[in-house]
Write a protein that holds these residues in place. Structure first.
Motif, PDB file in Angstrom:
ATOM      1  N   SER A  88      51.357  98.183   0.950  1.00  0.00           N
ATOM      2  CA  SER A  88      50.986  99.858   1.049  1.00  0.00           C
ATOM      3  C   SER A  88      49.816 100.027   0.161  1.00  0.00           C
TER       4      SER A  88
ATOM      5  N   SER B 200      60.573  95.124  -1.886  1.00  0.00           N
ATOM      6  CA  SER B 200      59.967  94.863  -0.173  1.00  0.00           C
ATOM      7  C   SER B 200      59.374  93.750   0.330  1.00  0.00           C
TER       8      SER B 200
ATOM      9  N   ARG C  10      46.368 101.374   1.719  1.00  0.00           N
ATOM     10  CA  ARG C  10      46.173 102.702   1.925  1.00  0.00           C
ATOM     11  C   ARG C  10      45.769 103.741   1.145  1.00  0.00           C
TER      12      ARG C  10
HETATM   13  O1  PMV Z   1      53.798  97.713   0.046  1.00  0.00           O
HETATM   14  P1  PMV Z   1      55.110  97.317   0.090  1.00  0.00           P
HETATM   15  O2  PMV Z   1      55.161  95.697   0.252  1.00  0.00           O
HETATM   16  O3  PMV Z   1      55.827  97.392  -1.273  1.00  0.00           O
HETATM   17  O4  PMV Z   1      55.693  97.751   1.210  1.00  0.00           O
HETATM   18  C1  PMV Z   1      55.956  99.203   1.527  1.00  0.00           C
HETATM   19  C2  PMV Z   1      57.124  99.367   2.453  1.00  0.00           C
HETATM   20  C3  PMV Z   1      57.510 100.767   2.718  1.00  0.00           C
HETATM   21  O5  PMV Z   1      57.257 101.565   1.561  1.00  0.00           O
HETATM   22  C4  PMV Z   1      58.960 100.822   3.050  1.00  0.00           C
HETATM   23  C5  PMV Z   1      56.756 101.377   4.179  1.00  0.00           C
HETATM   24  C6  PMV Z   1      55.453 101.793   3.695  1.00  0.00           C
HETATM   25  O6  PMV Z   1      54.708 101.755   4.717  1.00  0.00           O
HETATM   26  O7  PMV Z   1      54.904 102.104   2.698  1.00  0.00           O
END
Ligand code: PMV
Length: 343
Positions: A151, A203, A154
């Motif tokens: 994430s 996650s 982004r």
């Molecule tokens: O970026 P990660 O690996 O921490 O995954 C994020 C997962 C969610 O927060 C549940 C969804 C998202 O798109 O932010």
């Protein structure tokens, strides 16, 4: 007498966290696409939840290995492993060998459901690339940020951001773009904090477990459709459509989590109470707000700015809500001219 080491290469950057309206859940396992998302995701960058990070490479000087200071304390070993992975890629690109010292601080409390890994790895990617003299446009940084946390890529843009997962890209490359900037449509994210415990299953593990859910295929097709609907709703400033698509989408992600093996149940009774409150505010009260929930029990309530004070009051009155954090739509990361954390 020892010779003076070469001068340190140092830069500091800050980046906002983000909240996804269409969530990323599940990654590909096989190279060359290992780690790439199974579905597109769309998020809003947050103005008030920011990480500031300074990276200093010291050719020929201490530390001997990468070192991480997080919120004024030595960072946990698992965080240092991820930080080193990002720094290794920066060193590879820049032809550097020097270890780095990373000093990072969040201006928001951790374990409140605001993703510090998103803002943290976006700030790290920018600061490390700048310190090493590498190109620093967001497109140059997406793979670096993604190496730390999906994430995070982004958070390299402000406003509303799409992380695409469609095929036909260069193998292994991450594809991220801004849909519109933050001032196009200011929305508010009110985070109803019902627990501050760190999540049991991170996650990174959850993204691999997604494959074990019998509902994964259905969810992926739903998320692809949701991404198209949500992108258009943002462009049209259509809050009602956004609400419907966003809530359905978060529920389908949690259905995958709950039906993984082992099952991941992130919600608490208070989570469900907040969801019920948001639904009744909108459906009975006509108040423009909707929920979305990440991999944890805390509930992000997205609202139009004019509704925020009332939504906040209502959320604070739900039994079990410890605190309500307030965030607005924010801009992309930036380099700090001088200073950085603790300066
Ligand atoms: O970026 P990660 O690996 O921490 O995954 C994020 C997962 C969610 O927060 C549940 C969804 C998202 O798109 O932010």
């Amino acid at each position: 007498m020892t010779k003076d080491p070469s001068p340190a290469l140092s830069a500091a950057a800050c980046a906002g966290s983000n909240i996804a309206f269409v969530k990323y859940w599940g990654v590909r396992k096989e190279p060359p696409d290992a780690g790439q998302p199974l579905n597109p995701s769309i998020s809003m960058t947050l103005r008030e939840a920011v990480t500031t990070t300074r990276v200093t490479f010291r050719p020929g000087g201490p530390p001997e290995r990468d070192a991480l200071i997080l919120n004024e304390r030595p960072g946990p070993p698992e965080a240092l492993v991820r930080v080193t992975r990002v720094l290794d890629e920066v060193r590879r690109r820049a032809g550097l060998r020097a270890p780095a010292e990373v000093v990072s601080a969040n201006n928001f409390p951790t374990s409140t459901g605001v993703a510090s890994s998103a803002s943290g790895f976006a700030a790290l990617a920018l600061a490390a690339a700048a310190a090493a003299g590498l190109p620093c446009a967001p497109q140059d940084l997406v793979d670096l940020a993604h190496t730390g946390s999906g994430s995070a890529c982004r958070s390299l843009y402000g406003g509303y951001v799409l992380w695409d997962a469609s095929s036909g890209r260069e193998a292994g490359a991450t594809s991220v773009r801004q849909i519109v900037a933050e001032d196009y449509w200011p929305l508010v994210d009110l985070v109803a904090v019902v627990s501050r415990r760190a999540k049991k299953v991170p996650s990174t593990e959850g993204h691999l477990l997604a494959w074990s859910s019998p509902f994964l295929e259905a969810r992926l097709s739903q998320a692809r459709t949701a991404a198209r609907i949500v992108e258009k709703a943002i462009l049209d400033r259509d809050f009602e459509t956004l609400c419907r698509a966003m809530e359905a989408e978060t529920l389908s992600m949690h259905a995958v989590m709950m039906t993984s093996q082992p099952a991941l149940l992130y919600w608490l009774p208070e989570t469900v109470a907040v969801m019920g409150k948001v639904r009744s505010l909108r459906e009975q009260g006509g108040i423009p707000c909707a929920f979305t929930i990440d991999a944890g029990p805390n509930v992000h309530v997205i609202a139009l700015p004019e509704a925020a004070p009332e939504v906040r009051r209502e959320l604070e009155a739900v039994p079990g809500v410890e605190e309500v954090l307030f965030c607005t739509t924010g801009g992309g990361p930036r380099l700090l001219e001088a200073g950085g954390p603790y300066e």
